[in-house]
Write an enzyme that holds these catalytic residues in place. Structure first.
Site, PDB file in Angstrom:
ATOM      1  N   ASP A   1      -0.175   5.030   1.140  1.00 36.67           N
ATOM      2  CA  ASP A   1      -0.406   6.021   2.188  1.00 36.67           C
ATOM      3  C   ASP A   1      -0.382   5.404   3.581  1.00 36.67           C
ATOM      4  OD1 ASP A   1      -0.908   8.414   0.548  1.00 36.67           O
ATOM      5  OD2 ASP A   1      -2.587   7.238  -0.204  1.00 36.67           O
TER       6      ASP A   1
ATOM      7  N   ASP B   1       0.876  -1.157   0.000  1.00 36.95           N
ATOM      8  CA  ASP B   1       0.000   0.000   0.000  1.00 36.95           C
ATOM      9  C   ASP B   1       0.925   1.222   0.000  1.00 36.95           C
ATOM     10  OD1 ASP B   1      -2.355   1.622   0.388  1.00 36.95           O
ATOM     11  OD2 ASP B   1      -1.807   1.754   2.502  1.00 36.95           O
TER      12      ASP B   1
END
Length: 221
Positions: free
Chosen positions: A15, A13
Site C-alpha cells: 500500500d 511493501d
C-alpha cells in the site's frame, strides 16, 4: 545472471508503495468517519499508516469513541472500497520498470504487507502481478504487525538469506522501522501521504521507484 551487489533479494511493501491505495484508504476512512459525524485528520492518518487493518480500525474507534466494533467497520470499509478500487486503483510510478529490471537480472522479489490476504489477492489480481513474486506475506502471516520486524525477518527466512542481504522498499515510517529493526537494507519511497515521516535508519529516501539509487544498490545498470 547473478546480482553483483551483496543484496540478493527485494521485498516490496504494497500500500502506497506498489499501488496508490494509501490515498484511497484516506478517502475511505474519511467517508467511514463522515457517516458518523467524525473527521479523518492528519494525526489519525499518522497513527494508522502501515499498521494492520484490525489495529488501524481499533485506533480509529478509540480516538473517536465509536460504538462500532472492528468487524463492523471492516465490513463497511470493504463495501465502500469496492467501487473506489474499480475507478481509481493504479500502479505507483516506476513499479513496472523496476519489476522488469529485477526479472531481467534474476533477482527474486516478494511482498510483505500489513493488508489482509483477501485485499492483497484482489489488487494484485487486477494487474496479474501475483505470479511475478516468489511469495506474499500479509498481516495474517505474522503475530506482530509493522513496526515490529517480524514480517521482514520472516521474509529473509523464506528467501534463505540474512536480513542484511535483502533490500526492502517501504513508503511509511512504520514500515521502515520494521525493516530497519529487522536489519534489512531499508529504502524509503514516500508518497504525498508520507513525505514528513521520520525515516531514520534507512539507507536513503528515494523520490519514486524509478530512483536510480535503487538500481545502483542492486548493481543494476
Amino acid at each position: 545472471m547473478p546480482c553483483p551487489s551483496p543484496l540478493k533479494a527485494v521485498v516490496f511493501d504494497l500500500d502506497g508503495l506498489m499501488f496508490n491505495t494509501e490515498e484511497l484508504y484516506q478517502w475511505v476512512g474519511a467517508e467511514l468517519l463522515g457517516r458518523r459525524g467524525k473527521v479523518f485528520d492528519a494525526p489519525l492518518l499518522e497513527a494508522i499508516m502501515g499498521r494492520p487493518p484490525a489495529i488501524s480500525l481499533q485506533i480509529m474507534i478509540d480516538r473517536h469513541g465509536l460504538a462500532d466494533t472492528v468487524a463492523e467497520l471492516a465490513a463497511e470499509s470493504e463495501q465502500i472500497f469496492g467501487p473506489v478500487l474499480d475507478e481509481r486503483l493504479d500502479l505507483m510510478p516506476g513499479l513496472a520498470d523496476l519489476l522488469a529490471a529485477l526479472e531481467a537480472a534474476g533477482i527474486p522479489k516478494a511482498i510483505a504487507t500489513s493488508s489482509g490476504p483477501r485485499f492483497v489477492t484482489n489488487v494484485l489480481g487486477r494487474f496479474a502481478l501475483r505470479p511475478r513474486f516468489e511469495f506474499v506475506l500479509a498481516c495474517d502471516d505474522v503475530t506482530d504487525g509493522k513496526p515490529h520486524p517480524e514480517i521482514y525477518l520472516a521474509a529473509a527466512e523464506r528467501f534463505g538469506i540474512a536480513p542484511r542481504e535483502m533490500l526492502v522498499l517501504e513508503d511509511s515510517q512504520n514500515g521502515c522501522r520494521a525493516a530497519v529493526a529487522a536489519g534489512a537494507f531499508a529504502v524509503a519511497v514516500p508518497g504525498g501521504h508520507s513525505q514528513a515521516h521520520d525515516f531514520t535508519g534507512t539507507q536513503f529516501v528515494a523520490n519514486t521507484l524509478a530512483d536510480s539509487r535503487i538500481r545502483a544498490a542492486l548493481g543494476l545498470a
